[in-house]
Enzyme design. Structure first.
Site, PDB file in Angstrom:
ATOM      1  N   CYS A 114       0.808  -1.223   0.000  1.00 60.20           N
ATOM      2  CA  CYS A 114       0.000   0.000   0.000  1.00 60.20           C
ATOM      3  C   CYS A 114       0.841   1.273   0.000  1.00 60.20           C
ATOM      4  O   CYS A 114       0.360   2.339  -0.377  1.00 60.20           O
ATOM      5  CB  CYS A 114      -0.953   0.002   1.194  1.00 60.20           C
ATOM      6  SG  CYS A 114      -2.143  -1.352   1.160  1.00 60.20           S
ATOM      7  N   HIS A 250      -3.454   7.449   1.867  1.00 56.86           N
ATOM      8  CA  HIS A 250      -3.821   6.115   1.416  1.00 56.86           C
ATOM      9  C   HIS A 250      -5.236   5.836   1.904  1.00 56.86           C
ATOM     10  O   HIS A 250      -5.562   6.036   3.067  1.00 56.86           O
ATOM     11  CB  HIS A 250      -2.838   5.094   1.996  1.00 56.86           C
ATOM     12  CG  HIS A 250      -3.268   3.678   1.830  1.00 56.86           C
ATOM     13  ND1 HIS A 250      -3.733   3.180   0.624  1.00 56.86           N
ATOM     14  CD2 HIS A 250      -3.324   2.643   2.700  1.00 56.86           C
ATOM     15  CE1 HIS A 250      -4.041   1.910   0.775  1.00 56.86           C
ATOM     16  NE2 HIS A 250      -3.815   1.557   2.024  1.00 56.86           N
ATOM     17  N   ASN A 280     -10.067  -0.069  -0.503  1.00 52.13           N
ATOM     18  CA  ASN A 280      -8.614   0.006  -0.425  1.00 52.13           C
ATOM     19  C   ASN A 280      -8.035  -0.572  -1.708  1.00 52.13           C
ATOM     20  O   ASN A 280      -8.076  -1.780  -1.934  1.00 52.13           O
ATOM     21  CB  ASN A 280      -8.128  -0.783   0.801  1.00 52.13           C
ATOM     22  CG  ASN A 280      -6.619  -0.697   0.995  1.00 52.13           C
ATOM     23  OD1 ASN A 280      -5.889  -0.256   0.123  1.00 52.13           O
ATOM     24  ND2 ASN A 280      -6.160  -1.126   2.158  1.00 52.13           N
TER      25      ASN A 280
END
EC number: 2.3.1.180
Length: 323
Positions: A114, A250, A280
């Site tokens: 990520c 993020h 996500n």
């Protein structure tokens, strides 16, 4: 004069299939309300059968080139952040290079889960500052739907697929925080936390594996580390929270986003949030949010943007740039 890596184009792509929270109710002990209350996610996009990470990345790259008014061969390099490349090798970046018709320069992947887009931005920035490249496409692209355990409600409802791309170009600045472009980068990792977020497969096990996560542990580390890295990057850039126009974090979990903003002393009015629509998307989430933030009219030329991410490794970092 100081060389800076300035954003001159961006674009994003999302697969056609939209998956609302309600779709999981038939197979899991969950509900739309349960997912929203714990993550802020309402829907996400899943790649179609046969649609690969490099396909998504290519579509986002094409949009970024059009946005910048450039051709593929105007680029010197492509740096692609992903944990879900099409093949073990070659890199997804070289596949994008070929799909775009780019016949010069170089292309390679970066893998920091990520945090991948932050690491890729840092790498591209270093290449530009060193003089090795003048114009670089930086892409974040993922198809996390390919590594989900559909029986695990703690993970499979959280992730989505997508891609975002930015083009960085070398421009001259004065060497102050008033310059456009990347002003600072902070990168970190700590391998002792591997077991709280990982995929239980890979080349050496001859299996693809599934994503595994200890959600409470990840949350505990995320807010603290994201606030810390953003603060460090701001100090390096010579700014403080009062100078920040936008945080583009993020997009993992709305509670992490809210907690980080609070620690930084910033209002949620200064945060670009897309997690409700995309879930996500790992390395794709920041460039997706940047592109959407510009489309919405939130991010404007001259704005100070702080972007930060944390992912498996653990790996985390932040970039401060002036749009």
């Amino acid at each position: 004069m100081t060389r800076r890596a300035v954003v001159v184009g961006l674009g994003h792509y999302l697969p056609e299939r939209v998956v609302p929270n309600s779709e999981f109710e038939a197979t899991l002990e969950t509900s739309d309300e349960w997912i929203k209350s714990r993550s802020g996610i309402e829907r996400r996009h899943f790649a179609a059968e046969g649609e690969t990470t490099s396909d998504l990345a290519t579509r986002a790259a094409e949009k970024a080139l059009a946005n910048a008014g450039l051709e593929a061969n105007d680029l010197d390099a492509i740096v692609l952040a992903t944990s879900t490349a099409d093949l073990t090798f070659p890199s997804a970046a070289t596949m994008v290079q070929h799909a775009l018709g780019m016949t010069r320069g170089f292309a390679f992947d970066v893998q920091a889960v990520c945090a991948g887009f932050i690491y890729a931005l840092s790498t591209a920035n270093a290449l530009i500052l060193s003089g090795q490249a003048k114009r670089i496409m930086v892409i974040g692209a993922e198809t996390f739907s390919k590594i989900m355990d559909w029986t695990d409600r703690g993970t499979c409802v959280l992730f989505g697929d997508g891609a975002g791309a930015v083009i960085l170009e070398a421009q001259e600045g004065e060497g102050t925080a008033a310059d456009r472009g990347i002003l600072s980068v902070d990168l970190n990792s700590d391998g002792q936390h591997k077991d709280i977020l990982f995929v239980d497969g890979g080349v050496s096990t001859q299996s693809t594996g599934f994503l595994r996560m200890q959600g409470k542990e990840v949350f505990r580390h995320a807010v603290e580390k994201l606030a810390q890295t953003a603060t460090t990057a701001m100090e390096q850039a010579g700014i403080d929270s009062a100078d920040v126009d936008w945080i583009v974090p993020h997009q993992a979990n709305i509670r992490i986003i809210q907690g980080t903003a609070k620690k930084l002393g910033l209002s949620m009015d200064n945060v670009v949030v897309t997690v409700q629509d995309h879930g996500n998307t790992s390395a794709a989430s920041i460039p997706l949010a940047l592109s959407v933030g510009v489309e919405r009219g939130q991010i404007k030329r001259g704005d100070v943007v702080v972007t930060e991410a944390i992912g498996g490794g653990l790996a985390w970092g932040a970039v401060v740039l002036r749009w």
